[in-house]
Design an enzyme around this catalytic site. Structure first.
Site, PDB file in Angstrom:
ATOM      1  N   THR A  24       0.809  -1.239   0.000  1.00 36.09           N
ATOM      2  CA  THR A  24       0.000   0.000   0.000  1.00 36.09           C
ATOM      3  C   THR A  24       0.834   1.276   0.000  1.00 36.09           C
ATOM      4  O   THR A  24       0.290   2.365   0.193  1.00 36.09           O
ATOM      5  CB  THR A  24      -0.937   0.053   1.233  1.00 36.09           C
ATOM      6  OG1 THR A  24      -0.127   0.064   2.420  1.00 36.09           O
ATOM      7  CG2 THR A  24      -1.895  -1.121   1.282  1.00 36.09           C
ATOM      8  N   TRP A  25       2.143   1.160  -0.212  1.00 32.98           N
ATOM      9  CA  TRP A  25       2.960   2.382  -0.215  1.00 32.98           C
ATOM     10  C   TRP A  25       2.559   3.235  -1.415  1.00 32.98           C
ATOM     11  O   TRP A  25       2.380   2.694  -2.506  1.00 32.98           O
ATOM     12  CB  TRP A  25       4.452   2.029  -0.284  1.00 32.98           C
ATOM     13  CG  TRP A  25       5.362   3.195  -0.007  1.00 32.98           C
ATOM     14  CD1 TRP A  25       5.043   4.355   0.628  1.00 32.98           C
ATOM     15  CD2 TRP A  25       6.739   3.307  -0.367  1.00 32.98           C
ATOM     16  NE1 TRP A  25       6.150   5.170   0.708  1.00 32.98           N
ATOM     17  CE2 TRP A  25       7.208   4.548   0.108  1.00 32.98           C
ATOM     18  CE3 TRP A  25       7.651   2.463  -1.025  1.00 32.98           C
ATOM     19  CZ2 TRP A  25       8.526   4.988  -0.071  1.00 32.98           C
ATOM     20  CZ3 TRP A  25       8.960   2.898  -1.187  1.00 32.98           C
ATOM     21  CH2 TRP A  25       9.388   4.143  -0.725  1.00 32.98           C
ATOM     22  N   ASP A  53      -0.178  -5.244   3.402  1.00 35.60           N
ATOM     23  CA  ASP A  53       0.975  -4.619   4.052  1.00 35.60           C
ATOM     24  C   ASP A  53       0.820  -3.103   4.030  1.00 35.60           C
ATOM     25  O   ASP A  53       0.649  -2.502   2.979  1.00 35.60           O
ATOM     26  CB  ASP A  53       2.258  -4.996   3.300  1.00 35.60           C
ATOM     27  CG  ASP A  53       3.475  -4.330   3.923  1.00 35.60           C
ATOM     28  OD1 ASP A  53       3.925  -4.803   4.988  1.00 35.60           O
ATOM     29  OD2 ASP A  53       3.959  -3.324   3.378  1.00 35.60           O
ATOM     30  N   TYR A  58       3.234   5.378   5.581  1.00 40.28           N
ATOM     31  CA  TYR A  58       2.638   5.559   4.251  1.00 40.28           C
ATOM     32  C   TYR A  58       1.532   6.618   4.291  1.00 40.28           C
ATOM     33  O   TYR A  58       0.512   6.453   4.975  1.00 40.28           O
ATOM     34  CB  TYR A  58       2.092   4.232   3.706  1.00 40.28           C
ATOM     35  CG  TYR A  58       3.145   3.134   3.599  1.00 40.28           C
ATOM     36  CD1 TYR A  58       4.510   3.435   3.626  1.00 40.28           C
ATOM     37  CD2 TYR A  58       2.777   1.802   3.470  1.00 40.28           C
ATOM     38  CE1 TYR A  58       5.474   2.430   3.532  1.00 40.28           C
ATOM     39  CE2 TYR A  58       3.742   0.799   3.371  1.00 40.28           C
ATOM     40  CZ  TYR A  58       5.082   1.125   3.412  1.00 40.28           C
ATOM     41  OH  TYR A  58       6.024   0.123   3.323  1.00 40.28           O
ATOM     42  N   GLN A 168      11.131  -8.260   6.346  1.00 42.75           N
ATOM     43  CA  GLN A 168      10.620  -7.743   5.066  1.00 42.75           C
ATOM     44  C   GLN A 168      11.731  -6.925   4.415  1.00 42.75           C
ATOM     45  O   GLN A 168      12.189  -5.929   4.978  1.00 42.75           O
ATOM     46  CB  GLN A 168       9.383  -6.869   5.303  1.00 42.75           C
ATOM     47  CG  GLN A 168       8.774  -6.385   3.996  1.00 42.75           C
ATOM     48  CD  GLN A 168       7.581  -5.454   4.189  1.00 42.75           C
ATOM     49  OE1 GLN A 168       7.649  -4.257   3.910  1.00 42.75           O
ATOM     50  NE2 GLN A 168       6.474  -5.995   4.670  1.00 42.75           N
ATOM     51  N   TYR A 196       9.670  -7.040  -0.640  1.00 41.49           N
ATOM     52  CA  TYR A 196       8.960  -5.802  -1.035  1.00 41.49           C
ATOM     53  C   TYR A 196       9.484  -5.267  -2.371  1.00 41.49           C
ATOM     54  O   TYR A 196      10.550  -5.681  -2.820  1.00 41.49           O
ATOM     55  CB  TYR A 196       8.977  -4.771   0.091  1.00 41.49           C
ATOM     56  CG  TYR A 196      10.241  -3.996   0.406  1.00 41.49           C
ATOM     57  CD1 TYR A 196      10.772  -3.058  -0.483  1.00 41.49           C
ATOM     58  CD2 TYR A 196      10.858  -4.139   1.643  1.00 41.49           C
ATOM     59  CE1 TYR A 196      11.889  -2.308  -0.156  1.00 41.49           C
ATOM     60  CE2 TYR A 196      11.986  -3.391   1.980  1.00 41.49           C
ATOM     61  CZ  TYR A 196      12.501  -2.470   1.064  1.00 41.49           C
ATOM     62  OH  TYR A 196      13.603  -1.728   1.387  1.00 41.49           O
TER      63      TYR A 196
END
Ligand code: NAP
Length: 282
Positions: A24-25, A53, A58, A168, A196
């Protein structure tokens, strides 16, 4: 559209979670995109990509609020991952940051809470906070992010550090450094790695080797990049997609089986590491 169920991986505590999730960045930064982003997340959940995530970082909390919107009536279907910023990762700071995240996420628990990257606070303090949060039922598991091998060694030496659920890290065809040491280190300890930026934020999508393999399979380059990661059964992959079309395409990457020839061609185009490199991060 896709025949394969979402494969799962076992966390060290025994719980299994999906190996293909959603990032969701950079979501929730533009109001005009918000509806499509929320729909994309829900479409992903419908397709079994129920690991989501996010992070307090974010959109300065806005991504967590977007996730809250997307999962409001279906919280129990989702395995929710969020992260505490290093500057908040003192003992009291971690607990306060978690409370804020829970509020923004509209939930009473985070399934997996990660330290976003190493900061000044002592790891022991962050770990003490994680342990207290697990005890209070506010998080179910904890883990780390952007930890290189020396950080992982340090963590392993702290009492309780072996309860870490994942690390991560940046991992994709163009960022294979972890294959030299961090990935084997994690594998020896049965610690799943969460990859990621699996398609390098789109930057790798104009590569002739990817295009050739994609063309051969009637797939897209993004699908080849994701399938390359997904073929490894202890890697969790969290592409970010803000349209239903991208989400469906990413889900269908599970149907793409790369051949030995494909893998050899990818190794030639994106060579594996031959010596140690410091962990890269974005
Ligand atoms: P990414 O997933 O590699 O790439 C996202 C980009 O690829 C977006 O521009 C997206 O476009 C595009 N895309 C997605 N699916 C596509 C498809 N099928 N075809 C073509 N383009 C596609 O990069 P990321 O967002 O950096 O990484 C994924 C997640 O990992 C993040 O969202 C975040 O949750 C996490 N992350 C964690 C850290 C950390 O420090 N722990 C750092 C970076 C990322 P659209 O948005 O238009 O669909």
């Amino acid at each position: 559209m896709t025949g394969n169920a979402i494969p799962t991986v076992r966390l060290p505590g025994g719980e299994t979670i999906p190996r293909l999730g959603q990032g969701t960045w950079r979501m929730a930064e533009k109001p005009s995109l918000r509806k499509a982003e929320s729909e994309a997340l829900r479409a992903g959940i419908d397709l079994g990509m129920t690991l989501i995530d996010t992070a307090e970082m974010y959109g300065d909390g806005a991504a967590e609020q977007l996730v809250a919107e997307a999962i409001r009536v279906r919280r129990d279907e989702v395995f929710l991952v969020s992260k505490v910023l290093p500057q908040n990762s003192s003992r009291a700071g971690t607990i306060a940051a978690c409370e804020r995240s829970l509020k923004r996420l509209g939930t009473d628990r985070i399934d997996l809470y990660l330290l976003h990257w190493r900061g000044m606070p002592a790891l022991e303090d962050t770990l003490a906070a994680f342990t207290a949060l697990v005890g209070a039922g506010k998080i179910r598991h904890w883990g780390v992010s952007n930890f290189d091998i020396d950080d992982m060694e340090e963590l392993a030496g702290i009492p309780g550090g072996d309860a870490v659920a994942t690390n991560q890290v940046l991992y994709n065809l163009t960022r294979r450094g972890i294959e030299y040491d961090l990935l084997p280190w994690s594998r020896r300890r049965h610690l799943p790695v969460m990859a990621y930026s699996p398609i390098e934020q789109g930057r790798m999508l104009n590569h002739t080797a990817l295009a050739a393999i994609a063309g051969k399979h009637g797939a897209t380059q993004a699908q080849v990049a994701l399938a390359w990661l997904l073929r490894q059964d202890d890697i969790i992959v969290i592409p970010k997609a803000s349209s239903r079309q991208h989400v469906e395409e990413n889900r269908a990457a599970l149907d793409l089986v790369l051949t030995a020839d494909d893998l050899a061609a990818l190794d030639r185009a994106f060579p594996p590491p031959t010596k140690r490199r410091p962990l890269e991060m974005l």
